[in-house]
Write an enzyme that holds these catalytic residues in place. Sequence first.
Site, PDB file in Angstrom:
ATOM      1  CB  SER A 148      41.140  20.674  56.113  1.00 20.62           C
ATOM      2  OG  SER A 148      42.006  20.279  57.242  1.00 20.62           O
ATOM      3  CE1 TYR A 161      44.695  24.485  54.357  1.00 19.32           C
ATOM      4  CE2 TYR A 161      44.512  23.180  56.427  1.00 19.32           C
ATOM      5  CZ  TYR A 161      44.167  23.276  54.993  1.00 19.32           C
ATOM      6  OH  TYR A 161      44.045  22.328  54.218  1.00 19.32           O
TER       7      TYR A 161
HETATM    8  N1  LIG Z   1      47.322  17.201  51.891  1.00 20.02           N
HETATM    9  C1  LIG Z   1      46.526  16.997  52.988  1.00 20.02           C
HETATM   10  O1  LIG Z   1      46.765  16.486  53.975  1.00 20.02           O
HETATM   11  C2  LIG Z   1      45.136  17.813  52.778  1.00 20.02           C
HETATM   12  C3  LIG Z   1      44.427  17.943  54.221  1.00 20.02           C
HETATM   13  C4  LIG Z   1      43.140  18.453  53.932  1.00 20.02           C
HETATM   14  C5  LIG Z   1      42.753  19.212  53.361  1.00 20.02           C
HETATM   15  N2  LIG Z   1      43.779  19.386  52.053  1.00 20.02           N
HETATM   16  C6  LIG Z   1      43.201  20.108  51.151  1.00 20.02           C
HETATM   17  O2  LIG Z   1      43.039  19.729  49.900  1.00 20.02           O
HETATM   18  C7  LIG Z   1      43.523  20.819  48.848  1.00 20.02           C
HETATM   19  C8  LIG Z   1      44.625  20.200  47.877  1.00 20.02           C
HETATM   20  O3  LIG Z   1      45.831  20.299  48.684  1.00 20.02           O
HETATM   21  P1  LIG Z   1      46.828  19.210  48.281  1.00 20.02           P
HETATM   22  O4  LIG Z   1      47.459  18.749  49.524  1.00 20.02           O
HETATM   23  O5  LIG Z   1      46.794  18.438  47.053  1.00 20.02           O
HETATM   24  O6  LIG Z   1      48.281  20.307  47.748  1.00 20.02           O
HETATM   25  P2  LIG Z   1      48.912  20.815  46.764  1.00 20.02           P
HETATM   26  O7  LIG Z   1      49.751  21.712  47.251  1.00 20.02           O
HETATM   27  O8  LIG Z   1      49.670  19.471  46.214  1.00 20.02           O
HETATM   28  O9  LIG Z   1      47.763  21.113  45.936  1.00 20.02           O
HETATM   29  C9  LIG Z   1      47.296  22.326  45.721  1.00 20.02           C
HETATM   30  C10 LIG Z   1      47.170  23.034  44.215  1.00 20.02           C
HETATM   31  O10 LIG Z   1      46.437  24.110  44.512  1.00 20.02           O
HETATM   32  C11 LIG Z   1      47.317  25.100  43.338  1.00 20.02           C
HETATM   33  N3  LIG Z   1      47.217  26.565  43.816  1.00 20.02           N
HETATM   34  C12 LIG Z   1      47.523  27.211  44.937  1.00 20.02           C
HETATM   35  N4  LIG Z   1      47.239  28.512  44.756  1.00 20.02           N
HETATM   36  C13 LIG Z   1      46.247  28.672  43.784  1.00 20.02           C
HETATM   37  C14 LIG Z   1      45.489  29.582  43.127  1.00 20.02           C
HETATM   38  N5  LIG Z   1      45.646  30.789  43.759  1.00 20.02           N
HETATM   39  N6  LIG Z   1      44.800  29.335  42.016  1.00 20.02           N
HETATM   40  C15 LIG Z   1      44.711  28.176  41.674  1.00 20.02           C
HETATM   41  N7  LIG Z   1      45.357  27.216  42.166  1.00 20.02           N
HETATM   42  C16 LIG Z   1      46.306  27.296  43.058  1.00 20.02           C
HETATM   43  C17 LIG Z   1      48.542  24.736  43.676  1.00 20.02           C
HETATM   44  O11 LIG Z   1      49.533  25.001  42.277  1.00 20.02           O
HETATM   45  C18 LIG Z   1      48.703  23.094  43.767  1.00 20.02           C
HETATM   46  O12 LIG Z   1      48.752  22.518  42.692  1.00 20.02           O
HETATM   47  C19 LIG Z   1      43.704  22.081  49.572  1.00 20.02           C
HETATM   48  O13 LIG Z   1      42.546  22.616  49.608  1.00 20.02           O
HETATM   49  C20 LIG Z   1      44.093  21.450  51.052  1.00 20.02           C
HETATM   50  O14 LIG Z   1      43.747  22.607  51.912  1.00 20.02           O
HETATM   51  C21 LIG Z   1      44.621  18.917  51.868  1.00 20.02           C
END
Ligand SMILES: NC(=O)c1ccc[n+]([C@@H]2O[C@H](COP(=O)([O-])OP(=O)(O)OC[C@H]3O[C@@H](n4cnc5c(N)ncnc54)[C@H](O)[C@@H]3O)[C@@H](O)[C@H]2O)c1
Length: 256
Positions: A148, A161
């Site tokens: 991130s 985080y």
């Molecule tokens: N959305 C953003 O703006 C953003 C920005 C930077 C980084 N990220 C990163 O992108 C990645 C995906 O995030 P997202 O935004 O799609 O969120 P999201 O919540 O839509 O997806 C995350 C997924 O991870 C799964 N998950 C959670 N705990 C878990 C575990 N213990 N084992 C297996 N699966 C698990 C959840 O069920 C979910 O489907 C994350 O690592 C997040 O930190 C997201």
Amino acid sequence: MRASELFDVSGEVVLVTGGGGGIGVAMAGVLALNGAKVALADIDLEVAQAAAASLCSGGATAVSVELDVRDEQMIVAAFDRVEAELGRVSVLINNAGVAHRDKAVSLPAQTWRNVMDVNVDGAFAVAQEAARRMIRYGNGGSIINISSILSEIPIRQVAAYSTSKAAVTQMTRCLALEWAKHQIRVNEIRPGWFETALTGPFLKGPGAKVMAGQNPMGRLGDGSDLAGAVLLLASGAGKFMTGSAITIDGGHSIGR
Ligand SMILES: NC(=O)c1ccc[n+]([C@@H]2O[C@H](COP(=O)([O-])OP(=O)(O)OC[C@H]3O[C@@H](n4cnc5c(N)ncnc54)[C@H](O)[C@@H]3O)[C@@H](O)[C@H]2O)c1
């Protein structure tokens, strides 16, 4: 070389952790559309099943797997199943993640622990299992860690985080260094702000507009913004890239 050849992923078997979530589905989707076989591994089996079914209905090869990245036995079982159903995993997208919103002074110890368990320990354990198999089979592979922009930029109320994502950044470089001799590339994608379940608590109400307003390009990211980087890192186009970070944030991290 033609772009279609350079960015060819049709021979790849891709495992995406957190594959049922917003960013995981988007990344799996572009790879599947370009002929990769994809496995969506998620703690929430229902969302992974729905996402896999949607990809399959478009003609892709996709399966869903129940996986809690905090559970080492489940990790081994998930790789075994994907190998049996799709073939050896050549690309891992280490994407499962959780976030929180708490003032540091009152952040519950349990929240801190869980964020580290999923985002750091879980990502490491999945990368380790992928690399063990890639080394055993001798064909190398690509590991893409999703960190991130908060791995470098501090903002308020996300201490656990941000710390976890900074660890993912350094883990990426350490693993890249150790595994380069096995032709395993380890790189990192750093998304900015994307509207998903994870960012829901931050972007609800006027939050999304405020965040978009702070972005030099004037908007939040959407899944299609990640497609180019994922294709680059998963294909031969990125074959000499390892230990790198690609930021996809519309310029958010460089200022307003
Ligand atoms: N959305 C953003 O703006 C953003 C920005 C930077 C980084 N990220 C990163 O992108 C990645 C995906 O995030 P997202 O935004 O799609 O969120 P999201 O919540 O839509 O997806 C995350 C997924 O991870 C799964 N998950 C959670 N705990 C878990 C575990 N213990 N084992 C297996 N699966 C698990 C959840 O069920 C979910 O489907 C994350 O690592 C997040 O930190 C997201």
